[in-house]
Enzyme design. Structure first.
Site, PDB file in Angstrom:
ATOM      1  N   GLY A 199       8.281  35.262  32.246  1.00 15.80           N
ATOM      2  CA  GLY A 199       8.374  36.714  32.206  1.00 15.80           C
ATOM      3  C   GLY A 199       8.611  37.254  30.810  1.00 15.80           C
ATOM      4  O   GLY A 199       7.980  38.227  30.381  1.00 15.80           O
ATOM      5  N   GLU A 250      15.210  31.964  22.349  1.00 19.20           N
ATOM      6  CA  GLU A 250      15.262  30.958  23.413  1.00 19.20           C
ATOM      7  C   GLU A 250      16.144  29.809  22.950  1.00 19.20           C
ATOM      8  O   GLU A 250      15.861  29.168  21.941  1.00 19.20           O
ATOM      9  CB  GLU A 250      13.861  30.446  23.734  1.00 19.20           C
ATOM     10  CG  GLU A 250      13.825  29.304  24.729  1.00 19.20           C
ATOM     11  CD  GLU A 250      14.547  29.611  26.028  1.00 19.20           C
ATOM     12  OE1 GLU A 250      15.488  28.870  26.363  1.00 19.20           O
ATOM     13  OE2 GLU A 250      14.170  30.607  26.695  1.00 19.20           O
ATOM     14  N   LYS A 252       7.384  19.542  38.556  1.00 17.90           N
ATOM     15  CA  LYS A 252       7.544  19.215  39.982  1.00 17.90           C
ATOM     16  C   LYS A 252       6.196  18.996  40.637  1.00 17.90           C
ATOM     17  O   LYS A 252       6.003  18.044  41.395  1.00 17.90           O
ATOM     18  CB  LYS A 252       8.292  20.342  40.687  1.00 17.90           C
ATOM     19  CG  LYS A 252       8.413  20.166  42.196  1.00 17.90           C
ATOM     20  CD  LYS A 252       8.739  21.488  42.849  1.00 17.90           C
ATOM     21  CE  LYS A 252       7.588  22.477  42.702  1.00 17.90           C
ATOM     22  NZ  LYS A 252       7.909  23.806  43.244  1.00 17.90           N
ATOM     23  N   GLY A 309      18.496  22.794  51.965  1.00 19.55           N
ATOM     24  CA  GLY A 309      17.396  22.946  52.902  1.00 19.55           C
ATOM     25  C   GLY A 309      16.335  23.915  52.449  1.00 19.55           C
ATOM     26  O   GLY A 309      15.447  24.269  53.216  1.00 19.55           O
ATOM     27  N   ILE A 324      13.207  23.661  47.124  1.00 13.61           N
ATOM     28  CA  ILE A 324      13.423  22.632  46.109  1.00 13.61           C
ATOM     29  C   ILE A 324      13.883  21.333  46.765  1.00 13.61           C
ATOM     30  O   ILE A 324      13.366  20.247  46.467  1.00 13.61           O
ATOM     31  CB  ILE A 324      14.445  23.112  45.066  1.00 13.61           C
ATOM     32  CG1 ILE A 324      13.876  24.293  44.277  1.00 13.61           C
ATOM     33  CG2 ILE A 324      14.811  21.969  44.108  1.00 13.61           C
ATOM     34  CD1 ILE A 324      14.852  24.911  43.299  1.00 13.61           C
ATOM     35  N   HIS A 374     -18.324  25.265  57.686  1.00 19.09           N
ATOM     36  CA  HIS A 374     -18.110  24.035  58.451  1.00 19.09           C
ATOM     37  C   HIS A 374     -18.661  22.831  57.687  1.00 19.09           C
ATOM     38  O   HIS A 374     -19.703  22.939  57.040  1.00 19.09           O
ATOM     39  CB  HIS A 374     -18.822  24.160  59.797  1.00 19.09           C
ATOM     40  CG  HIS A 374     -18.642  22.989  60.697  1.00 19.09           C
ATOM     41  ND1 HIS A 374     -17.453  22.748  61.369  1.00 19.09           N
ATOM     42  CD2 HIS A 374     -19.490  21.976  61.028  1.00 19.09           C
ATOM     43  CE1 HIS A 374     -17.588  21.640  62.088  1.00 19.09           C
ATOM     44  NE2 HIS A 374     -18.821  21.149  61.894  1.00 19.09           N
TER      45      HIS A 374
END
Length: 450
Positions: free
Chosen positions: A16, A35, A51, A176, A179, A436
């Site tokens: 962002g 940063e 990930k 749960g 992640i 299909h």
């Protein structure tokens, strides 16, 4: 002389913040970004991108197993965790370089250090220097949290899992949400015996209930042990490395324990209280639809606002901010109808309302759903099934939600999100010619209400 050193100072170089900085600079603003870790933020450095690379690596286990059904004789495969981590690190470094280069090309100055707000127009950098700007943008993201319990410091979070020197034989994943579920699935396929511990009644709270149940069943069938309705009370030393005590009275032994029990916005020590930026109970920056905070000169985008914590949302918010404030083209990010995915195996893709949400907000709804074996499973012998569900407004025939579980679910959800966003009806889907043979054709051939 200019009143301030800059027109915009961005705190945080995640998705962002980078987008906002680049777009603002493109509109002629003088921009800098600070940063303290690495350019790219959570998504690029220790979130979505690494990930997904791990998820893709883990799915080769199924591919090798499926190959024999199609006539392939595959030698016994072996897996090297260090090689995967090294390859991941190279890709992350490449992406970080691209992010930094794009900022530099746009004319944005990068300060590789922490920044804190000192007053309405001043930030203080980690080296003690100060920079003034007409406007400030907070884009500091969030961080994983550990619960307060004895031995919690022995566990890792989703930050550290990317840098494990070796995989343990056994691992306990606590949580749960998406992640926890994603790592439980990928680690199990990489050869780790995984137990998922979740205090709720069923994983993935907030998603469609049937989708959650189908995924939980698929994970269990693949070998992931799921213990719901219980929680961790303490972590101690054990024969495998750690011993985990649960509220149910059970005790688990594991080489690694990973907490995936939520994230909090990065606002501590940021200095927001000095300028009157309001935070909510979770520590998130309170903003209006235009990402404006309660301070006259400060805006905020992305996970630090705790609206919809997804990378594309943060990017859209940052872009809207820059166009509105510096480009003379006011608009706001639309947080309705945002597609989402859980990169478990099988994969989950969804857009729009769940059945539960639709019944609560629209009253009468029609449900269309199907469950079937994908074509690949007919020869591979895999027991994995695809589940699809359409939630339709019974009064207007408008499609309110689409929920898919199976290979390619995220890709399908992205495309169906266009239809849902445009207000497609069930009749529109019915009028679309199926392609299909594909799994996705089921989405336009569903005829029977459930």
């Amino acid at each position: 002389m200019a009143r301030f050193d800059l027109d915009l100072f961005v705190i945080g170089a995640g998705s962002g913040g980078v987008r906002a900085a680049r777009i603002a600079a493109g509109h002629g603003a003088r921009v800098a970004v600070a940063e303290e870790y690495r350019v790219g933020g959570t998504c690029v450095i220790r979130g979505c991108v690494p990930k997904k690379l791990f998820v893709l690596a883990s799915r080769f286990a199924d591919a090798f197993a499926d190959a024999a059904g199609f006539g392939w004789s595959v030698p016994e495969p072996s897996f090297s965790w260090p090689d995967l981590v090294a390859a991941k690190d190279r890709e992350i470094a490449r992406l970080e370089g691209i992010y930094a280069a794009n900022l530099e090309k746009a004319g944005v100055a990068i300060h590789a250090q922490r920044a804190e707000i000192e007053d309405a127009h001043t930030v203080r950098l980690g080296d003690g220097s100060r920079i003034t700007a007409g406007r400030l943008l907070i884009a500091t993201g969030g961080h994983p949290v550990r619960p307060h319990l004895p031995g919690a410091e022995r566990a890792i979070t989703s930050n550290e899992v990317f840098h494990l020197e070796r995989l343990p034989e056994r691992m306990v994943v606590v949580g749960g949400g998406f992640i926890a579920v994603e790592f439980a699935c990928l680690l199990q396929r990489l050869g780790v015996a995984v137990t998922l511990v979740y205090r709720g009644e069923l994983i993935l709270r907030g998603f469609d209930h049937e989708l959650r149940r189908h995924l939980a069943d698929a994970m269990a069938a693949a070998g992931v042990e799921i213990l719901c309705g219980t929680d961790v009370t303490a972590i101690e030393d054990g024969p495998a490395g750690h011993r985990v005590a649960l509220t149910s009275g059970a005790v688990l032994d594991a080489g690694v324990v990973m907490f995936a029990t939520g994230r909090r916005p990065n606002t501590a020590g940021l200095g927001v209280e000095r300028v009157g930026v309001m935070l909510d109970a979770a520590g998130a920056v309170v903003v209006d639809a235009a990402s404006k905070t309660t301070a006259e000169t400060v805006w905020a985008v992305g996970d630090v606002t705790n609206r919809i914590n997804l990378t594309p949302v943060a990017i859209r918010e940052g872009h809207a901010f820059a166009d509105t404030v510096f480009g003379g083209k006011p608009w706001t990010a639309d947080h309705v109808g945002v597609p989402s995915a859980v990169f478990a195996t099988p994969e989950l893709g969804t857009v729009g309302l769940t059945e539960e949400q639709a019944r609560a907000s629209h009253g009468a709804v029609d449900i269309y759903k199907t469950s079937f074996r994908a074509m690949k499973a007919t020869l591979s012998g895999s027991g994995e099934r695809v589940f699809m569900k359409l939630v339709v407004d019974a009064r207007t025939d408008r499609v309110l939600g689409v929920h898919i579980l199976g290979e390619g679910a995220a890709e399908m959800a992205q495309l169906l999100a266009i239809s849902v966003k445009m207000g497609a009806t069930k009749a529109d889907l019915d009028a679309t010619m199926p392609l299909h043979p594909t799994a996705a054709e089921e989405l336009v051939t569903l005829r029977t209400k459930q």
